[in-house]
Every structure is written in structure tokens, then in C-alpha cells.
Scaffold this active site. Sequence first.
Site, PDB file in Angstrom:
ATOM      1  N   ARG A 186     -37.419  88.607   2.434  1.00 23.88           N
ATOM      2  CA  ARG A 186     -36.049  88.891   1.998  1.00 23.88           C
ATOM      3  C   ARG A 186     -35.727  90.366   1.827  1.00 23.88           C
ATOM      4  O   ARG A 186     -34.594  90.715   1.496  1.00 23.88           O
ATOM      5  CB  ARG A 186     -35.730  88.129   0.712  1.00 23.88           C
ATOM      6  CG  ARG A 186     -35.549  86.656   1.005  1.00 23.88           C
ATOM      7  CD  ARG A 186     -35.275  85.800  -0.200  1.00 23.88           C
ATOM      8  NE  ARG A 186     -35.222  84.411   0.218  1.00 23.88           N
ATOM      9  CZ  ARG A 186     -36.273  83.640   0.405  1.00 23.88           C
ATOM     10  NH1 ARG A 186     -37.491  84.110   0.164  1.00 23.88           N
ATOM     11  NH2 ARG A 186     -36.147  82.405   0.820  1.00 23.88           N
ATOM     12  N   HIS A 214     -43.710  84.859  11.380  1.00 25.58           N
ATOM     13  CA  HIS A 214     -42.267  84.873  11.648  1.00 25.58           C
ATOM     14  C   HIS A 214     -41.704  86.174  11.103  1.00 25.58           C
ATOM     15  O   HIS A 214     -42.088  86.621  10.026  1.00 25.58           O
ATOM     16  CB  HIS A 214     -41.610  83.668  10.969  1.00 25.58           C
ATOM     17  CG  HIS A 214     -40.229  83.364  11.463  1.00 25.58           C
ATOM     18  ND1 HIS A 214     -39.159  84.189  11.209  1.00 25.58           N
ATOM     19  CD2 HIS A 214     -39.747  82.344  12.206  1.00 25.58           C
ATOM     20  CE1 HIS A 214     -38.076  83.663  11.764  1.00 25.58           C
ATOM     21  NE2 HIS A 214     -38.400  82.543  12.390  1.00 25.58           N
ATOM     22  N   TYR A 267     -36.107  88.078   7.389  1.00 24.67           N
ATOM     23  CA  TYR A 267     -34.718  87.667   7.652  1.00 24.67           C
ATOM     24  C   TYR A 267     -33.744  88.794   7.976  1.00 24.67           C
ATOM     25  O   TYR A 267     -32.777  88.581   8.688  1.00 24.67           O
ATOM     26  CB  TYR A 267     -34.161  86.920   6.423  1.00 24.67           C
ATOM     27  CG  TYR A 267     -34.884  85.653   6.084  1.00 24.67           C
ATOM     28  CD1 TYR A 267     -35.069  84.659   7.048  1.00 24.67           C
ATOM     29  CD2 TYR A 267     -35.370  85.409   4.802  1.00 24.67           C
ATOM     30  CE1 TYR A 267     -35.726  83.485   6.741  1.00 24.67           C
ATOM     31  CE2 TYR A 267     -36.033  84.226   4.477  1.00 24.67           C
ATOM     32  CZ  TYR A 267     -36.204  83.277   5.458  1.00 24.67           C
ATOM     33  OH  TYR A 267     -36.849  82.117   5.152  1.00 24.67           O
ATOM     34  N   GLU A 317     -37.238  83.241  19.848  1.00 26.02           N
ATOM     35  CA  GLU A 317     -36.885  81.887  19.425  1.00 26.02           C
ATOM     36  C   GLU A 317     -35.455  81.561  19.844  1.00 26.02           C
ATOM     37  O   GLU A 317     -34.526  82.333  19.579  1.00 26.02           O
ATOM     38  CB  GLU A 317     -37.036  81.753  17.895  1.00 26.02           C
ATOM     39  CG  GLU A 317     -36.683  80.355  17.404  1.00 26.02           C
ATOM     40  CD  GLU A 317     -36.945  80.130  15.913  1.00 26.02           C
ATOM     41  OE1 GLU A 317     -37.219  81.108  15.196  1.00 26.02           O
ATOM     42  OE2 GLU A 317     -36.866  78.971  15.497  1.00 26.02           O
ATOM     43  N   ASP A 344     -37.391  75.965  19.216  1.00 27.15           N
ATOM     44  CA  ASP A 344     -37.104  75.221  17.988  1.00 27.15           C
ATOM     45  C   ASP A 344     -36.278  73.987  18.375  1.00 27.15           C
ATOM     46  O   ASP A 344     -35.198  74.117  18.962  1.00 27.15           O
ATOM     47  CB  ASP A 344     -36.335  76.134  17.017  1.00 27.15           C
ATOM     48  CG  ASP A 344     -36.131  75.491  15.657  1.00 27.15           C
ATOM     49  OD1 ASP A 344     -35.579  74.380  15.609  1.00 27.15           O
ATOM     50  OD2 ASP A 344     -36.510  76.111  14.651  1.00 27.15           O
ATOM     51  N   HIS A 350     -32.768  73.789  16.700  1.00 31.13           N
ATOM     52  CA  HIS A 350     -31.837  74.737  17.319  1.00 31.13           C
ATOM     53  C   HIS A 350     -31.385  74.251  18.702  1.00 31.13           C
ATOM     54  O   HIS A 350     -30.214  74.367  19.049  1.00 31.13           O
ATOM     55  CB  HIS A 350     -32.487  76.122  17.448  1.00 31.13           C
ATOM     56  CG  HIS A 350     -32.881  76.730  16.130  1.00 31.13           C
ATOM     57  ND1 HIS A 350     -33.581  77.909  16.034  1.00 31.13           N
ATOM     58  CD2 HIS A 350     -32.661  76.315  14.853  1.00 31.13           C
ATOM     59  CE1 HIS A 350     -33.789  78.195  14.758  1.00 31.13           C
ATOM     60  NE2 HIS A 350     -33.245  77.245  14.016  1.00 31.13           N
ATOM     61  N   HIS A 391     -41.452  74.990  17.337  1.00 28.50           N
ATOM     62  CA  HIS A 391     -40.975  74.712  15.987  1.00 28.50           C
ATOM     63  C   HIS A 391     -40.412  73.300  16.021  1.00 28.50           C
ATOM     64  O   HIS A 391     -39.366  73.067  16.626  1.00 28.50           O
ATOM     65  CB  HIS A 391     -39.867  75.697  15.575  1.00 28.50           C
ATOM     66  CG  HIS A 391     -40.384  77.018  15.091  1.00 28.50           C
ATOM     67  ND1 HIS A 391     -39.557  78.083  14.826  1.00 28.50           N
ATOM     68  CD2 HIS A 391     -41.645  77.421  14.792  1.00 28.50           C
ATOM     69  CE1 HIS A 391     -40.302  79.104  14.384  1.00 28.50           C
ATOM     70  NE2 HIS A 391     -41.560  78.731  14.372  1.00 28.50           N
ATOM     71  N   HIS A 423     -32.339  72.306   9.154  1.00 28.29           N
ATOM     72  CA  HIS A 423     -33.497  71.513   9.556  1.00 28.29           C
ATOM     73  C   HIS A 423     -33.592  70.255   8.701  1.00 28.29           C
ATOM     74  O   HIS A 423     -33.134  70.251   7.564  1.00 28.29           O
ATOM     75  CB  HIS A 423     -34.782  72.328   9.375  1.00 28.29           C
ATOM     76  CG  HIS A 423     -34.794  73.622  10.138  1.00 28.29           C
ATOM     77  ND1 HIS A 423     -35.853  74.483  10.122  1.00 28.29           N
ATOM     78  CD2 HIS A 423     -33.873  74.194  10.949  1.00 28.29           C
ATOM     79  CE1 HIS A 423     -35.589  75.535  10.878  1.00 28.29           C
ATOM     80  NE2 HIS A 423     -34.387  75.393  11.390  1.00 28.29           N
TER      81      HIS A 423
END
Length: 279
Positions: free
Chosen positions: A36, A68, A71, A143, A177, A180, A214, A229
Site C-alpha cells: 500500500r 505481485h 498497488y 496480467e 487471471d 479478469h 490466477h 474475485h
Amino acid sequence: MLVGCHVSISGSIDKAVDNAVERKCSAFQIFTRNPRGWHAKELTDPDVKNFKEKLSANKIDRFATCAHMPYLPNLSSPKEDGFEKSVSSLIGEVERCGKLGIPYLVTHLGSHLGTGEEAGIKRLVKGLTKAGQVKNDVMILLENTAGQKNSVGSDFAQLGEIFRQLKPEKKFGICLDTCHAFVSGYDLRTEKNVKETFKEFEKHVGMENLKILHLNDAKGEIGCNLDRHYHIGLGSIGKEGMTAVIKFISKKKIPIILETPIDDTRDDFENVKIVKELA
Ligand code: ZN
Ligand code: MN
Ligand code: MN
């Protein structure tokens, strides 16, 4: 099959391995630091040593691990300072993964913030190419996105177009993913749908470039572009579709990583177990 979930590094980075083992994972994903913020605390030699030792003590193949990106970075940002910070952050993460022996770093493609797809992709390719210069064996995985406003790379044709601009080739791969893809309009609800969707993926991107899957069911309906998700088999994709994806991917020995919610319905222990049962 290689299956696991995103696990916490809370306490120290080697705790991720304990968390994965507890959840009976043979693969896992981490954030190498607090996702974050912009700041990343340096990895110390003991951090690296403990992480690697725990991996080998628990016989988890490092090629079944991935990290990963945090953000905040936006690699498609039209703002100069935001873009520079994002590229530095990506370079930093590639280096951290290299130290930890994590071979794959998953990144989102970012938002062009209204300046248009062409402009966004230009920035993105520039930023990724710069990070691709880092001399280690870490591969940056693009991704596919849920197709939210101002995003790029939800469409397989566009994802493939971006991917093919990246050099050196060996530094880049793809993370698909399922949530997604589904909310971007790729049907995954039946075995036939799954076959067709992966045929599209093969045509535009190439299965050999898929390094991590994913696996997430979706809260929203097909084509809704909503990045929510859901528990495996209980969402809009459902049990038949999830089963077909799991069977297809595990045959190819591609690590399956869950990013499913933890709530009253299920936790990670249960979702990992369900994937093994469906296989
Ligand atoms: Zn992601
Ligand atoms: Mn994902
Ligand atoms: Mn998502």
C-alpha cells in the site's frame, strides 16, 4: 499439480513459506513488502537466507513462487513523476525478486487516465522495457486486466500486441487471471467455453508465454468489467468452468494461484482444498 494462494509475509518474509505450507500449497504468491505504500524496506541477508532455506526445507520449487507488484505504481501514467516513480518501483521489485530467488513478478498494466490507449501503451512499453534491462533471471509477467475504465490489456489481441513489443524476450511472460478474463467477456462457464477462450489466448498471446494462472471465480457477470474475485466454483464462472480450467492448466504444470476472498463462506485453506478436489 502446482496450486496455492497469495500468502502474507507479515512478521518476516520467510513466514510466507509457513503460511503456504499450512494451507497445503505447492505454489504461492507474495507481496515482497507492504503493497500500500511507495517505500520498500531493504531486504537483509538473513531475510533472504531464511526465505530460501524454508523453501528448500519444505521442498517447494522456487519456480512455483511469484511476487505481485504493489498497488500504487501506474506504468501507463501520463504524468511524468508518477511514471518515473512507477518504473523505479518495478525495477526495485525485479531486484528484490532476484535476491529472493523468485522467478516471476506479476504486474498490472496501469491506467492511461483518459489520455487514450495508444498513449498509455507507449508509456507502458517504455517502462517495462527499462525494467527489462535489470540483469537477473526474473521474468516480468503482464496480467490481463478486468477491462475497467482507462485500462489497457484486457483484450487478448491487445495484450499480445503489447507483449510482442517487449525486449529482451526472455524477461517477459504472461499471468492470466480467470476473473479478469471472464468479466472482460471471455466465457469460461463450460468446458467448451474454456477450450475456446484458451484457443483465443493461444492465437494472440501463445500458451508458451503463460507462466502463472490466477484462478479466481468472479462476483460479476460476464463482460461487466467488475474486478471482484469470488470463491472457486461459487461465482459466475461456476464449478464446471473452474474444473475445466484447473484440468487444462495443471496438465501443463503451470502454477495455479488463488486470490480469492476470506469471509464467512470460505477461507484460503478451503479454496485450495476445493481446487485439488475439482482436479
Ligand atoms: Zn493482479
Ligand atoms: Mn490477479
Ligand atoms: Mn483482480
